[in-house]
Design a protein around this motif. Structure first.
Motif, PDB file in Angstrom:
ATOM      1  N   THR A 127      55.774  48.815  64.107  1.00 46.72           N
ATOM      2  CA  THR A 127      56.651  47.729  63.662  1.00 46.72           C
ATOM      3  C   THR A 127      56.326  47.327  62.232  1.00 46.72           C
ATOM      4  O   THR A 127      57.231  47.103  61.413  1.00 46.72           O
ATOM      5  N   TYR A 128      55.049  47.221  61.919  1.00 46.46           N
ATOM      6  CA  TYR A 128      54.663  46.867  60.553  1.00 46.46           C
ATOM      7  C   TYR A 128      55.157  47.905  59.557  1.00 46.46           C
ATOM      8  O   TYR A 128      55.642  47.557  58.469  1.00 46.46           O
ATOM      9  N   THR A 129      55.038  49.179  59.912  1.00 44.78           N
ATOM     10  CA  THR A 129      55.497  50.244  59.013  1.00 44.78           C
ATOM     11  C   THR A 129      56.993  50.131  58.766  1.00 44.78           C
ATOM     12  O   THR A 129      57.466  50.246  57.621  1.00 44.78           O
ATOM     13  N   ALA A 130      57.750  49.886  59.829  1.00 41.82           N
ATOM     14  CA  ALA A 130      59.202  49.715  59.680  1.00 41.82           C
ATOM     15  C   ALA A 130      59.519  48.516  58.787  1.00 41.82           C
ATOM     16  O   ALA A 130      60.451  48.566  57.973  1.00 41.82           O
ATOM     17  N   ALA A 131      58.746  47.449  58.919  1.00 41.01           N
ATOM     18  CA  ALA A 131      58.967  46.251  58.107  1.00 41.01           C
ATOM     19  C   ALA A 131      58.681  46.515  56.630  1.00 41.01           C
ATOM     20  O   ALA A 131      59.430  46.073  55.747  1.00 41.01           O
ATOM     21  N   TRP A 132      57.605  47.246  56.375  1.00 46.43           N
ATOM     22  CA  TRP A 132      57.298  47.579  54.986  1.00 46.43           C
ATOM     23  C   TRP A 132      58.430  48.391  54.357  1.00 46.43           C
ATOM     24  O   TRP A 132      58.865  48.094  53.241  1.00 46.43           O
ATOM     25  N   ASN A 133      58.903  49.381  55.070  1.00 43.34           N
ATOM     26  CA  ASN A 133      59.951  50.225  54.503  1.00 43.34           C
ATOM     27  C   ASN A 133      61.276  49.474  54.380  1.00 43.34           C
ATOM     28  O   ASN A 133      62.042  49.713  53.434  1.00 43.34           O
ATOM     29  N   ALA A 134      61.527  48.538  55.283  1.00 47.05           N
ATOM     30  CA  ALA A 134      62.714  47.684  55.153  1.00 47.05           C
ATOM     31  C   ALA A 134      62.580  46.770  53.942  1.00 47.05           C
ATOM     32  O   ALA A 134      63.569  46.507  53.232  1.00 47.05           O
ATOM     33  N   GLY A 135      61.371  46.285  53.708  1.00 47.55           N
ATOM     34  CA  GLY A 135      61.141  45.457  52.527  1.00 47.55           C
ATOM     35  C   GLY A 135      61.345  46.223  51.234  1.00 47.55           C
ATOM     36  O   GLY A 135      61.938  45.709  50.281  1.00 47.55           O
ATOM     37  N   PHE A 136      60.864  47.470  51.196  1.00 43.50           N
ATOM     38  CA  PHE A 136      61.085  48.314  50.021  1.00 43.50           C
ATOM     39  C   PHE A 136      62.586  48.508  49.778  1.00 43.50           C
ATOM     40  O   PHE A 136      63.061  48.411  48.642  1.00 43.50           O
ATOM     41  N   LYS A 137      63.299  48.765  50.858  1.00 43.87           N
ATOM     42  CA  LYS A 137      64.745  48.989  50.733  1.00 43.87           C
ATOM     43  C   LYS A 137      65.444  47.738  50.219  1.00 43.87           C
ATOM     44  O   LYS A 137      66.332  47.821  49.352  1.00 43.87           O
ATOM     45  N   ALA A 138      65.057  46.585  50.725  1.00 41.62           N
ATOM     46  CA  ALA A 138      65.666  45.327  50.290  1.00 41.62           C
ATOM     47  C   ALA A 138      65.412  45.060  48.811  1.00 41.62           C
ATOM     48  O   ALA A 138      66.247  44.457  48.129  1.00 41.62           O
TER      49      ALA A 138
ATOM     50  N   GLN B 125      65.055  47.459  46.660  1.00 47.37           N
ATOM     51  CA  GLN B 125      65.561  48.643  45.957  1.00 47.37           C
ATOM     52  C   GLN B 125      64.426  49.419  45.283  1.00 47.37           C
ATOM     53  O   GLN B 125      64.543  49.883  44.146  1.00 47.37           O
ATOM     54  N   ILE B 126      63.341  49.557  46.042  1.00 47.49           N
ATOM     55  CA  ILE B 126      62.183  50.328  45.569  1.00 47.49           C
ATOM     56  C   ILE B 126      62.204  51.687  46.258  1.00 47.49           C
ATOM     57  O   ILE B 126      62.236  51.764  47.484  1.00 47.49           O
TER      58      ILE B 126
ATOM     59  N   GLU C 242      53.964  38.905  39.660  1.00 44.16           N
ATOM     60  CA  GLU C 242      55.176  38.277  40.196  1.00 44.16           C
ATOM     61  C   GLU C 242      55.984  39.269  41.022  1.00 44.16           C
ATOM     62  O   GLU C 242      56.503  38.930  42.104  1.00 44.16           O
ATOM     63  N   LYS C 243      56.073  40.508  40.544  1.00 44.19           N
ATOM     64  CA  LYS C 243      56.813  41.531  41.274  1.00 44.19           C
ATOM     65  C   LYS C 243      56.123  41.870  42.589  1.00 44.19           C
ATOM     66  O   LYS C 243      56.777  42.045  43.630  1.00 44.19           O
ATOM     67  N   LYS C 244      54.795  41.964  42.567  1.00 44.32           N
ATOM     68  CA  LYS C 244      54.054  42.227  43.794  1.00 44.32           C
ATOM     69  C   LYS C 244      54.352  41.176  44.848  1.00 44.32           C
ATOM     70  O   LYS C 244      54.558  41.490  46.026  1.00 44.32           O
ATOM     71  N   GLU C 245      54.357  39.927  44.434  1.00 43.44           N
ATOM     72  CA  GLU C 245      54.607  38.837  45.384  1.00 43.44           C
ATOM     73  C   GLU C 245      56.032  38.881  45.927  1.00 43.44           C
ATOM     74  O   GLU C 245      56.268  38.588  47.106  1.00 43.44           O
ATOM     75  N   GLN C 246      56.973  39.256  45.087  1.00 43.78           N
ATOM     76  CA  GLN C 246      58.366  39.377  45.547  1.00 43.78           C
ATOM     77  C   GLN C 246      58.502  40.480  46.588  1.00 43.78           C
ATOM     78  O   GLN C 246      59.196  40.314  47.600  1.00 43.78           O
ATOM     79  N   ILE C 247      57.831  41.587  46.347  1.00 44.56           N
ATOM     80  CA  ILE C 247      57.854  42.698  47.310  1.00 44.56           C
ATOM     81  C   ILE C 247      57.217  42.260  48.624  1.00 44.56           C
ATOM     82  O   ILE C 247      57.755  42.506  49.712  1.00 44.56           O
TER      83      ILE C 247
END
Length: 210
Positions: free
Chosen positions: A21-32, A34-35, A66-71
């Motif tokens: 679940t955590y892995t899916a969340a990380w990849n969803a966050g990247f997608k959101a 646009q990374i 700032e970008k790290k925190e946004q991600i």
């Protein structure tokens, strides 16, 4: 080791495995965000238990703060949606063991996780009635040894132990001045511990017999 009056548990790698679940969340966050990046379960397991700052420095060394925190915020937002749906897998013996141990000890959960994750864990697993209190790194961004001491002070704990699965858990236990109980079925390894167990039922049996 003195007979404890309380058990403070790490969560990931100690009570359950929610890495999928955590892995899916990380990849969803990247997608959101646009990374163009993906992370694997093994990548995430390697960082399991780290504090947020160390995770961000390891994963995004060239990004401004700032970008790290946004991600990170995007990842947490995705996790908050996914975790209540897909949760994780409790290790064998944890559900029955926690219920037993709660009849004899004050039980706590203390984890280097986002602010909502322990509550989501408790709701998903049904273990809420057995846990006296909990503390997540995301509440104050402080290290585990600091937060162990906060729980000690709040509940006047005389002889707590910390139960975890990694060397950082052991180091933080030492800094807090509490015995470290190592469960070797989790994500890490360490050579220093007061006690070691290979199964949660063994841990339960030991502490119930004291």
């Amino acid at each position: 080791m003195l007979k404890p009056d309380s058990l403070i548990f790490d969560m990931d790698g100690t009570l359950w495995d929610a890495s999928e679940t955590y892995t899916a969340a990380w990849n969803a966050g990247f997608k959101a965000m646009q990374i163009n990046k993906t992370i694997s379960r093994s990548d995430l397991d390697y960082m399991m238990g780290w504090e947020r700052r160390r995770v961000l420095e390891h994963t995004f060394p060239d990004y401004p703060e700032e970008k790290k925190e946004q991600i990170y915020d995007a990842i947490v937002a995705a996790q908050d949606k996914l975790l209540p749906q897909t949760g994780g897998r409790l290790y064998e013996g944890v559900s029955a063991g926690i219920a037993q141990l709660a009849t004899k000890y004050k039980l706590f959960i203390l984890s280097n996780c986002p602010v909502n994750t322990i509550n989501q864990f408790l709701t998903y697993t049904g273990l809420t009635p057995y846990i006296t209190d909990q503390m997540a790194h995301g509440v104050n961004n402080m290290p585990k040894h600091h937060n162990i001491k906060l729980l000690q002070e709040k509940y006047a704990l005389q002889n707590p132990v910390y139960v975890g699965d990694t060397e950082p858990d052991q180091v933080q236990s030492d800094l807090a001045g509490v015995p470290f109980v190592f469960v070797e079925y989790g994500f890490g390894q360490t050579e220093k511990y007061a006690l070691k167990f290979s199964h949660f039922t063994q841990l339960t049996t030991y502490f119930m017999a004291l």
